[in-house]
Design an enzyme around this catalytic site. Structure first.
Site, short mmCIF file in Angstrom:
data_model
loop_
_atom_site.label_atom_id
_atom_site.label_comp_id
_atom_site.label_asym_id
_atom_site.label_seq_id
_atom_site.Cartn_x
_atom_site.Cartn_y
_atom_site.Cartn_z
N LYS A 13 0.81 -1.21 0.00
CA LYS A 13 0.00 0.00 0.00
C LYS A 13 0.85 1.27 0.00
O LYS A 13 0.54 2.21 -0.74
CB LYS A 13 -0.89 -0.05 1.24
CG LYS A 13 -1.95 0.99 1.32
CD LYS A 13 -3.02 0.56 2.32
CE LYS A 13 -2.46 0.18 3.67
NZ LYS A 13 -2.00 1.34 4.47
N ARG A 88 -9.72 4.04 8.44
CA ARG A 88 -9.36 2.69 8.86
C ARG A 88 -10.61 1.87 9.15
O ARG A 88 -10.56 0.64 9.13
CB ARG A 88 -8.49 2.80 10.11
CG ARG A 88 -8.02 1.53 10.72
CD ARG A 88 -6.83 0.94 10.02
NE ARG A 88 -5.61 1.68 10.29
CZ ARG A 88 -4.41 1.35 9.75
NH1 ARG A 88 -4.32 0.33 8.93
NH2 ARG A 88 -3.35 2.05 10.01
N ARG A 127 10.13 -6.75 5.40
CA ARG A 127 10.00 -5.31 5.27
C ARG A 127 10.96 -4.56 6.20
O ARG A 127 11.06 -4.85 7.38
CB ARG A 127 8.56 -4.89 5.56
CG ARG A 127 8.32 -3.42 5.32
CD ARG A 127 6.91 -3.14 4.94
NE ARG A 127 5.99 -3.37 6.03
CZ ARG A 127 4.70 -3.08 5.97
NH1 ARG A 127 4.19 -2.56 4.87
NH2 ARG A 127 3.91 -3.32 6.98
N ARG A 160 10.22 -2.48 11.80
CA ARG A 160 9.31 -1.89 12.78
C ARG A 160 8.75 -2.99 13.67
O ARG A 160 8.53 -4.10 13.21
CB ARG A 160 8.17 -1.16 12.07
CG ARG A 160 8.65 0.01 11.24
CD ARG A 160 7.51 0.73 10.60
NE ARG A 160 6.82 -0.13 9.66
CZ ARG A 160 5.83 0.28 8.87
NH1 ARG A 160 5.41 1.52 8.95
NH2 ARG A 160 5.25 -0.54 8.03
N ARG A 171 -2.88 -8.52 13.67
CA ARG A 171 -3.05 -7.32 12.83
C ARG A 171 -4.02 -7.60 11.68
O ARG A 171 -4.83 -6.74 11.33
CB ARG A 171 -1.69 -6.89 12.24
CG ARG A 171 -0.73 -6.34 13.27
CD ARG A 171 0.50 -5.79 12.58
NE ARG A 171 0.23 -4.51 11.96
CZ ARG A 171 0.95 -3.99 10.98
NH1 ARG A 171 1.96 -4.66 10.47
NH2 ARG A 171 0.67 -2.81 10.50
#
Ligand code: ZN
Length: 215
Positions: A13, A88, A127, A160, A171
């Site tokens: 995204k 969201r 990531r 992260r 998540r």
């Protein structure tokens, strides 16, 4: 154009949002960046949500609406924007729609990136982010030129806490629970454009541009 990009963590995204913003010549406005900025500056808001994010949760709706609205009031967003990570959930979407008018709706089109869960977990595990400029890399799909270093500023890349594969199932559950009503809401408005997010970033971007043509 006022566009929203929806997609679970790891769907690409952020990358697609930046490509689309560059193409449309509007800013990409990511709630993740706004939040990281507050955490870095140790503001009250930053301290408050740091714990929630580490646990795989999100910031409160009222706070998000407030900080996004402040950002959208800046002159560079007058001609449009690409929103990443906002709205969201349905509550945020309704509150945000109320800030627009029939002539100038808050949102024109919603791109929903769709990808299976196994691919998501694999992508997110690779990531890395630059703590200095916020650029996101992916060790397989989008590696930095020099391993472990940011292309722009040579800063050491980090993972992260929320990209830890252990927090991913939670998540994804949170994402799906809050996003399904959101996609239904935009589908009813005729604004939803689902896009297959598998494959290379170039392939996915091509599909996004194609999906925007039938507006
Ligand atoms: Zn950097």
């Amino acid at each position: 154009m006022r566009a929203v990009l929806l997609g679970p963590p790891g769907s690409g995204k952020g990358t697609q949002g930046q490509k689309l913003a560059d193409q449309l010549r509007v800013p990409r406005i990511a709630t993740g960046d706004i939040i990281r900025d507050h955490i870095a500056r140790r503001t009250t808001f930053g301290l408050k949500i740091e714990e929630r994010i580490a646990a795989g949760d999100f910031a409160p709706d009222e706070d998000i609406i407030h900080y996004v609205s402040l950002r959208l009031a800046e002159p560079d967003a007058a001609a449009g924007y690409v929103l990443d990570g906002f709205p969201r959930n349905l509550n945020q979407a309704r509150l945000f729609d109320a800030t627009g008018s029939e002539e100038t709706p808050a949102i024109d089109v919603v791109i929903s990136l769709e990808i299976d869960e196994a691919s998501l977990i694999e992508r997110t595990a690779g990531r890395l982010i630059c703590p200095k400029c916020g650029t996101v890399y992916q060790t397989h799909l989008q590696p930095p030129k020099r391993a472990g270093r940011c292309d722009r500023d040579e800063e050491m890349l980090v993972r992260r806490p929320e990209d830890d594969p252990g927090t991913m199932p939670h998540r994804l559950d949170v994402y799906h629970m809050s996003t399904l009503p959101l996609t239904q809401y935009y589908a009813q408005q005729g604004k939803l454009r689902p896009v297959d997010a598998s494959g290379s970033p170039a392939d996915v971007f091509h599909r996004i541009l194609f999906a925007l043509k039938d507006r």
